[in-house]
Design an enzyme around this catalytic site. Structure first.
Site: not given
Ligand code: PNW
Length: 448
Positions: A170, A354
């Protein structure tokens, strides 16, 4: 119940069903065996940055309990496991390799493969060594070259032990949440920083792709992008344009350079005057051929025009949400995948690296009944089937997450695991979702 229909791609034995985690979110043991501080150690130790003042100091203590966790994965019958490697364990601050840290991942990969579990390894899931941040982090072009050095060290050590490599997790989150809004480490909140950080992240990715191919020619090489579905609040041209810009900002910003060797032009409407310094040859490096693209999908964002050149959120009322407040919107996964398939002629095979949800699960009489998660997974997998039927080449699906863990700025309160973790005793308890997935995988194996 977790019940893919009989014509689902999930029944195919070559379709990979697995779970995912990330180093800082589960390992703990932040001082063990020469690990150096990362930006998440610094950030989480800063008051007010993480809910309840939680840090990754102990997390799930996976660094000490990895053998038990490999057994846990085995008991779930998963085909594969997506893990991430901690850069601050693998490299000393002087740029030399840290053998003890490397050994941890060598042993882990060997143990997984010995149990028949495929290893999908991400090189960078946000734990940048702090000393590199002190030199500017991803705002400094040099960090991309340091990343390639680290990729060289770890891919030599793990050669032949990894089924597939993913360079970055990401990059959008690293660039935007880390440097533009400051919700994630290193917590800088200057909008115009994000495009520069993104460019250096992508450059690091491209440099690492070349290194990985040389060092470990039999493994697949890819990257993981988080994608967002932007829907328009109305049929008005302005709102439609707003939804388009939302997806440019979240998806095309990353996929454009990777798959078309170009940043989308619309992007600079959203970031006027923020174009990064792109040197000759950079986009060739960034656009290196990928064996697969990892997609992380969680929710949609409904938007409307802000009256100028941007979008503002227009959250719908009365929709199903998760513990994160994120809307449950399976249709978005299908729409995005089919859209990418049409937009990018050279779209590589896709893994969903994911997908999953947080819920406030409790253990009652030894059981965790996470029915909302089971329903969530069923509905997203149905959306995936629809995308596959429309011609998208989808090879696998990793549930986020194997177990409850350090959910970044939300600490331990938000629980994404299919396995519950008691942070006092470190006891792992498979939730109903995990038990049903294990049963499904056993049934699939029994079919011939
Ligand atoms: C992902 N958003 O993070 C990460 O790859 C993981 O480590 C995390 O635990 C998981 O999603 C759940 O949050 C994100 O705000 C964090 O759009 C924030 C966002 C999207 C993905």
């Amino acid at each position: 119940t977790f019940s893919p229909p009989s014509d689902s791609i999930l029944w195919r034995k070559d379709f990979l069903l697995g779970t995912a985690t990330a180093s800082y979110q589960i390992e703990g043991a932040i001082h063990a065996d020469g690990r150096i501080p990362s930006i998440w150690d610094t950030f989480s130790a800063t008051p007010g940055k993480v809910l309840a003042g939680d840090t990754g100091e102990f997390a799930c203590d996976h660094y000490n309990r990895w053998q038990e966790d490999v057994e846990l994965l085995k008991s779930l019958n998963v085909d594969g496991y997506r893990l991430s490697i901690a850069w601050p364990r693998v490299m000393h601050a002087d740029g030399t390799p840290n053998q003890k840290g490397i050994d941890f991942y060598v042993n882990l990969a060997d143990a997984l493969r010995a149990k028949g579990i495929k290893v999908y390894a991400t090189l960078y899931h946000w734990d940048l060594p702090q000393y590199l941040e002190d030199r500017g982090g991803w705002l400094n072009r040099d960090t991309a070259y340091r990343f390639a050095e680290y990729a060289d060290v770890i891919s030599r050590a793990l050669k032949g032990k990894v089924d597939a490599w993913m360079t970055l997790n990401e990059p959008w989150c690293s660039a935007f949440l880390g440097y533009a809004n400051g919700h994630h480490a290193p917590g800088l909140a200057t909008l115009r920083y994000a495009p520069t950080a993104m460019h250096h992240l992508l450059l690091g990715h491209g440099l690492a792709v070349a290194v990985l191919r040389t060092n470990d020619p039999d493994a697949g090489v890819g990257i993981v992008a988080n994608v967002g579905r932007g829907t328009a609040d109305s049929d008005s041209a302005a709102d439609q344009r707003a939804a388009h810009l939302f997806e440019v900002q979240h998806n095309a910003w990353v996929l454009g350079p990777l798959l078309n060797k170009a940043y989308p032009k619309d992007l600079w409407e959203l970031w006027p005057g923020c174009e990064p310094l792109v040197l000759e040859g950079d986009l060739e490096i960034i656009g290196a051929k990928l064996d697969f693209l990892g997609i992380n999908y969680y929710f949609r964002t409904n938007v409307k025009s802000d009256g100028a050149h941007g979008f503002v959120e227009a959250p719908p009322a009365n929709v199903e949400r998760t513990q994160m407040g994120w809307e449950v919107y399976p249709q978005g996964l299908q729409d995005l995948l089919i859209g990418f398939h049409k937009t990018y002629p050279n779209l590589p095979p896709i893994y969903i690296t994911e997908n999953g949800m947080a819920s406030d699960d409790e253990v009652v009489n030894g059981e965790v009944v996470d029915n909302q998660r089971i329903s969530f997974l069923n509905r997203h997998l149905a959306a995936l089937d629809n995308a596959a039927k429309a011609g998208v080449d989808i090879r696998g699906y990793f549930i986020w997450s194997l177990m409850d863990n350090f959910e970044w700025a939300f600490g331990y309160e938000r629980r994404f695991g299919i396995v519950h973790v008691d942070y006092t005793t470190q006891k792992r308890t498979p939730k109903r979702s995990a038990l049903q997935i294990a049963q499904f995988l056993a049934d699939r194996k029994a079919r011939s």
